[in-house]
Design a protein around this motif. Sequence first.
Motif, PDB file in Angstrom:
ATOM      1  N   LEU A 173       3.414  -0.278  -7.729  1.00  0.00           N
ATOM      2  CA  LEU A 173       4.152  -1.145  -7.055  1.00  0.00           C
ATOM      3  C   LEU A 173       4.976  -0.989  -6.606  1.00  0.00           C
ATOM      4  O   LEU A 173       5.645  -1.949  -5.686  1.00  0.00           O
ATOM      5  CB  LEU A 173       4.309  -2.727  -8.081  1.00  0.00           C
ATOM      6  CG  LEU A 173       2.450  -2.733  -8.786  1.00  0.00           C
ATOM      7  CD1 LEU A 173       2.915  -4.115  -9.703  1.00  0.00           C
ATOM      8  CD2 LEU A 173       2.025  -3.119  -7.482  1.00  0.00           C
ATOM      9  N   SER A 174       6.152  -0.456  -7.539  1.00  0.00           N
ATOM     10  CA  SER A 174       7.798  -0.353  -6.661  1.00  0.00           C
ATOM     11  C   SER A 174       7.758   0.558  -4.972  1.00  0.00           C
ATOM     12  O   SER A 174       8.633   0.752  -4.622  1.00  0.00           O
ATOM     13  CB  SER A 174       8.903   0.714  -7.531  1.00  0.00           C
ATOM     14  OG  SER A 174       7.916   2.114  -7.881  1.00  0.00           O
ATOM     15  N   LEU A 175       6.324   1.311  -4.703  1.00  0.00           N
ATOM     16  CA  LEU A 175       6.112   2.135  -3.515  1.00  0.00           C
ATOM     17  C   LEU A 175       6.007   0.785  -2.039  1.00  0.00           C
ATOM     18  O   LEU A 175       6.048   1.438  -1.791  1.00  0.00           O
ATOM     19  CB  LEU A 175       4.678   2.648  -3.684  1.00  0.00           C
ATOM     20  CG  LEU A 175       5.106   4.100  -4.514  1.00  0.00           C
ATOM     21  CD1 LEU A 175       3.185   4.515  -4.390  1.00  0.00           C
ATOM     22  CD2 LEU A 175       5.813   4.936  -4.339  1.00  0.00           C
ATOM     23  N   LEU A 176       5.766  -0.536  -2.853  1.00  0.00           N
ATOM     24  CA  LEU A 176       5.762  -0.957  -2.057  1.00  0.00           C
ATOM     25  C   LEU A 176       7.068  -1.674  -0.776  1.00  0.00           C
ATOM     26  O   LEU A 176       7.224  -3.061  -0.825  1.00  0.00           O
ATOM     27  CB  LEU A 176       5.202  -2.672  -1.992  1.00  0.00           C
ATOM     28  CG  LEU A 176       3.513  -1.849  -3.133  1.00  0.00           C
ATOM     29  CD1 LEU A 176       2.341  -3.636  -3.274  1.00  0.00           C
ATOM     30  CD2 LEU A 176       2.822  -1.739  -1.853  1.00  0.00           C
ATOM     31  N   SER A 177       8.165  -1.331  -1.338  1.00  0.00           N
ATOM     32  CA  SER A 177       8.911  -1.301  -0.619  1.00  0.00           C
ATOM     33  C   SER A 177       9.276  -1.545   0.445  1.00  0.00           C
ATOM     34  O   SER A 177       8.827  -0.198   1.388  1.00  0.00           O
ATOM     35  CB  SER A 177      10.254  -1.264  -1.815  1.00  0.00           C
ATOM     36  OG  SER A 177      10.137   0.242  -1.664  1.00  0.00           O
ATOM     37  N   PRO A 178      10.555  -2.135   1.493  1.00  0.00           N
ATOM     38  CA  PRO A 178      10.901  -1.469   2.514  1.00  0.00           C
ATOM     39  C   PRO A 178      11.228   0.083   2.336  1.00  0.00           C
ATOM     40  O   PRO A 178      11.898   0.902   2.052  1.00  0.00           O
ATOM     41  CB  PRO A 178      11.642  -1.980   3.167  1.00  0.00           C
ATOM     42  CG  PRO A 178      11.506  -3.278   2.188  1.00  0.00           C
ATOM     43  CD  PRO A 178      10.792  -2.865   0.945  1.00  0.00           C
ATOM     44  N   TYR A 179      11.183   1.004   3.909  1.00  0.00           N
ATOM     45  CA  TYR A 179      11.387   2.960   3.629  1.00  0.00           C
ATOM     46  C   TYR A 179      12.979   2.929   4.269  1.00  0.00           C
ATOM     47  O   TYR A 179      12.679   2.185   4.850  1.00  0.00           O
ATOM     48  CB  TYR A 179      10.161   3.148   4.769  1.00  0.00           C
ATOM     49  CG  TYR A 179      10.436   4.231   5.155  1.00  0.00           C
ATOM     50  CD1 TYR A 179       9.209   5.422   4.401  1.00  0.00           C
ATOM     51  CD2 TYR A 179      10.784   5.031   5.804  1.00  0.00           C
ATOM     52  CE1 TYR A 179       9.539   6.706   3.888  1.00  0.00           C
ATOM     53  CE2 TYR A 179      10.893   6.476   5.703  1.00  0.00           C
ATOM     54  CZ  TYR A 179      10.045   7.638   5.260  1.00  0.00           C
ATOM     55  OH  TYR A 179       9.890   8.484   5.059  1.00  0.00           O
ATOM     56  N   PRO A 180      13.557   3.094   3.677  1.00  0.00           N
ATOM     57  CA  PRO A 180      15.093   3.665   3.855  1.00  0.00           C
ATOM     58  C   PRO A 180      14.888   3.542   5.931  1.00  0.00           C
ATOM     59  O   PRO A 180      14.823   4.625   6.045  1.00  0.00           O
ATOM     60  CB  PRO A 180      15.476   5.064   3.858  1.00  0.00           C
ATOM     61  CG  PRO A 180      13.739   4.862   2.292  1.00  0.00           C
ATOM     62  CD  PRO A 180      12.794   4.350   3.401  1.00  0.00           C
ATOM     63  N   SER A 181      16.027   2.496   6.108  1.00  0.00           N
ATOM     64  CA  SER A 181      16.287   1.756   7.598  1.00  0.00           C
ATOM     65  C   SER A 181      17.008   4.028   8.075  1.00  0.00           C
ATOM     66  O   SER A 181      16.625   4.347   9.167  1.00  0.00           O
ATOM     67  CB  SER A 181      17.009   1.628   8.071  1.00  0.00           C
ATOM     68  OG  SER A 181      17.591   1.613   7.065  1.00  0.00           O
ATOM     69  N   GLU A 182      18.037   4.546   7.462  1.00  0.00           N
ATOM     70  CA  GLU A 182      18.442   5.498   7.707  1.00  0.00           C
ATOM     71  C   GLU A 182      17.413   6.440   8.112  1.00  0.00           C
ATOM     72  O   GLU A 182      17.184   7.842   8.628  1.00  0.00           O
ATOM     73  CB  GLU A 182      19.122   6.183   6.980  1.00  0.00           C
ATOM     74  CG  GLU A 182      19.076   6.627   5.601  1.00  0.00           C
ATOM     75  CD  GLU A 182      18.925   5.552   4.466  1.00  0.00           C
ATOM     76  OE1 GLU A 182      18.696   5.189   3.063  1.00  0.00           O
ATOM     77  OE2 GLU A 182      19.271   4.285   4.806  1.00  0.00           O
ATOM     78  N   GLU A 183      16.276   6.570   7.522  1.00  0.00           N
ATOM     79  CA  GLU A 183      14.989   7.691   8.074  1.00  0.00           C
ATOM     80  C   GLU A 183      14.067   8.049   9.105  1.00  0.00           C
ATOM     81  O   GLU A 183      13.572   8.083   9.212  1.00  0.00           O
ATOM     82  CB  GLU A 183      14.464   8.019   6.929  1.00  0.00           C
ATOM     83  CG  GLU A 183      15.059   8.711   5.973  1.00  0.00           C
ATOM     84  CD  GLU A 183      14.529   8.620   4.499  1.00  0.00           C
ATOM     85  OE1 GLU A 183      13.129   9.191   3.897  1.00  0.00           O
ATOM     86  OE2 GLU A 183      14.423   8.863   3.366  1.00  0.00           O
ATOM     87  N   MET A 184      14.584   6.171   9.796  1.00  0.00           N
ATOM     88  CA  MET A 184      13.673   6.269  10.953  1.00  0.00           C
ATOM     89  C   MET A 184      14.825   6.078  11.880  1.00  0.00           C
ATOM     90  O   MET A 184      15.823   6.225  12.279  1.00  0.00           O
ATOM     91  CB  MET A 184      13.502   4.242  10.681  1.00  0.00           C
ATOM     92  CG  MET A 184      12.198   4.681   9.416  1.00  0.00           C
ATOM     93  SD  MET A 184      11.273   2.739   9.053  1.00  0.00           S
ATOM     94  CE  MET A 184      11.096   2.381  10.024  1.00  0.00           C
TER      95      MET A 184
END
Length: 88
Positions: A46-57
């Motif tokens: 369930l912890s995978l359902l968090s926002p992707y790091p913005s610094e990697e986008m």
Amino acid sequence: MIRSYTLITTEPNELMRPIHERMPVLLHPEEEDLWLSDAPADEHLLSLLSPYPSEEMKAYPVSSLVNSPANDGPEVLEPVAEQGDLFS
């Protein structure tokens, strides 16, 4: 077993927040096997359902071609010259 596809969304990260109130859940490659396993859902999964790091986008303006599913070529993702603020 029925295999299917679902798009799961989460709250936006700092980069996406000015664009939309939610964003797709994105996984790092090393998390994919865990997500696709038959293991029961637990706190780690369930912890995978968090926002992707913005610094990697990266965000950049694209053509309005992106607004139609009839347009399905690489030109849809090509950057266009900015006209004003990207997020206005």
